[in-house]
Enzyme design. Structure first.
Site, mmCIF file in Angstrom:
data_model
loop_
_atom_site.group_PDB
_atom_site.id
_atom_site.type_symbol
_atom_site.label_atom_id
_atom_site.label_comp_id
_atom_site.label_asym_id
_atom_site.label_seq_id
_atom_site.Cartn_x
_atom_site.Cartn_y
_atom_site.Cartn_z
ATOM 1 C CG HIS A 147 -1.966 -1.084 1.138
ATOM 2 N ND1 HIS A 147 -2.400 -1.794 2.223
ATOM 3 C CD2 HIS A 147 -2.642 -1.553 0.060
ATOM 4 C CE1 HIS A 147 -3.326 -2.672 1.816
ATOM 5 N NE2 HIS A 147 -3.486 -2.543 0.512
ATOM 6 C CE1 TYR B 132 -9.324 -5.608 6.701
ATOM 7 C CE2 TYR B 132 -8.824 -5.174 9.009
ATOM 8 C CZ TYR B 132 -8.475 -5.116 7.677
ATOM 9 O OH TYR B 132 -7.277 -4.564 7.312
ATOM 10 C CD GLU C 186 -2.093 -3.464 9.430
ATOM 11 O OE1 GLU C 186 -1.727 -2.275 9.282
ATOM 12 O OE2 GLU C 186 -2.826 -4.063 8.617
#
Ligand SMILES: [Zn+2]
Length: 449
Positions: A156, A313, A335
């Site tokens: 990302h 999720y 993360e």
């Protein structure tokens, strides 16, 4: 007004059928009770990310913002606008090196430490930028029989911490090696470590999530639970294809995928509920990473700083699940920082937080076993059984291999490898022992003539 909404909905559908899961527009949705999550989840063209007790991120094609206006009382923020504001107010984009400058830095490191660093481009981004892979190992220029590890960062483009950590790690490992740090010498001499600081350089240059075509790379891999369940390139983004081809050529056994926007270690599966094949081992590896990082350890959102992906999720088309399902390469998702593009002064703190975790996680690849063959073109499959007692073996799984080399990270214990190859003479069963903290010379391999 109703006609307007219908038009907006139609245009969204139309765009989505052409460009599946495009991160063209992105919003932070303030939805503490997750009241709207179900609606967004039911839209296949939308991407939900980083769900927390505050809300979540929502990405989609052109027109997403117009569509969101139809939800009365929903509070949301444009992520691109927030970035633009941050860039112009404090020059945040210029805080960091460009992809080109990172490339120059990697070349400098390779030239400084040529015995232990080699540098290759695994392919090109949409805009033609190289995707760099740094290999760190003794005799870096040779392909040796050693367990193969990798870290991948910055898929990302707007999540920059991982890219910085890897560039620092490369320099740090090389320095420690020539500083006679025994732990690092042993790691480098007995492992082939591949570090990819940025697989989305185009997105990174623009501080955006997707690649130059706004494709979300972490939703673009084959997924065994969806209709996109073939391990082939197809119409995937160039950056994804580069990673897939690279993986096919190597024998990675352990890896991690770097992100920002939360502080947690995420382990498979992301795409479905239930236990992973090596549930205890993956939880142990994740917990060890988080324990050595005080931000993760002290996380308010996640117990012990770790989570099962799907419990957090659902992610379809993620790299983590693809990596294990098709290549037996155990992967976790890290993360690091709540703020995806923090002030550059935050980077050294992040490095200190993660250094021990990153090194220890790499060392854990040696908790495993493998075989290699005299014929380095040999391919086949190996079925692994765990020995329960003298008469009982428990089937673990079958894994394919190629290039005459096979290695898997496993729980401690005794195993039986049932080898089937393209050459009958090499078919046999071998017994292997896997121990934690065991580091054999060049890895725990059995040679098969
Ligand atoms: Zn991410």
């Amino acid at each position: 007004m109703i006609r307007f909404i219908i038009l907006a909905l139609l245009s969204l559908f139309f765009t989505s059928s052409l460009f599946a899961q495009t991160a063209k527009e992105g919003y932070y949705i303030y939805d503490k009770e997750h009241r709207y999550l179900k609606i967004f989840n039911s839209r296949p063209e939308m991407i939900i990310d980083l769900v927390s007790s505050q809300g979540y991120e929502l990405y989609g094609p052109d027109g997403l913002g117009v569509w969101l206006k139809s939800f009365k009382g929903l509070r949301y923020n444009s992520l691109a606008e927030a970035n633009r504001k941050n860039n112009s107010e404090r020059g945040a984009l210029a805080d960091y090196q460009t992809p080109e400058q990172i490339g120059e830095q990697l070349k400098m490191l390779q030239e400084k430490y040529p015995e232990i660093i080699s540098l290759t481009s695994i392919g090109k981004s949409v805009l033609g930028r190289p995707i760099w892979a740094v290999k760190i190992s003794d005799n870096a220029g040779q392909d040796e029989i050693e367990p193969e590890f990798k870290y991948i960062a910055n898929m990302h483009g707007d999540e920059i911490v991982g890219r910085e950590l890897l560039v620092k790690l490369i320099a740090d490992l090389a320095m420690a090696y020539y500083d006679n740090n025994e732990r690092i010498i042993s790691l480098i001499n007995n492992t082939e470590i591949y570090l990819l600081p940025s697989i989305n350089p185009d997105g990174n240059a623009k501080r955006q999530r997707g690649n130059a075509n706004y494709r979300d790379l972490n939703r673009s891999f084959p997924d065994f639970t969806t209709s996109d369940n073939q391990n082939i390139s197809g119409s995937r983004p160039a950056e994804t294809v580069a990673v897939m081809n690279f993986q096919k050529e190597r024998n990675f056994a352990l890896s991690a995928n770097f992100h920002d926007g939360a502080v947690v270690v995420n382990y498979p599966w992301d795409t479905k509920g239930g236990d992973f094949q090596f549930q205890n081992l993956i939880v142990d590896l994740s917990a060890e990473y988080a324990r050595n990082n005080s931000d993760m350890r002290g996380s308010g959102e996640f117990n012990d700083g770790i989570t099962n992906g799907y419990d957090w999720y659902e992610v379809n088309g993620g790299m983590q699940d693809w990596s294990y399902y098709w290549h037996g390469d155990m992967q976790i998702t890290l993360e690091f920082s709540l703020i995806k593009w923090p002030r550059i002064t935050e980077i050294s703190r992040q490095y200190n937080l993660n250094k021990e975790s990153m090194i220890q996680y790499m060392r854990r690849i040696h908790q495993g076993a493998g075989v290699y063959f005299a014929d380095n073109q040999l391919s086949g499959a190996i079925t692994i059984y765990k020995k329960i007692d003298a008469n009982k073996n428990e089937l673990i799984s079958s894994f394919g291999f190629s290039h005459g080399e096979f290695y898997k990270v496993l729980d401690e214990g005794e195993y039986l490898f049932e080898i089937k190859t393209t050459s009958k003479e090499t078919n046999r069963s071998v017994n292997v022992v896997v121990k934690n903290e065991l580091q054999e010379n060049n890895g725990n391999y059995i040679f098969i003539n």
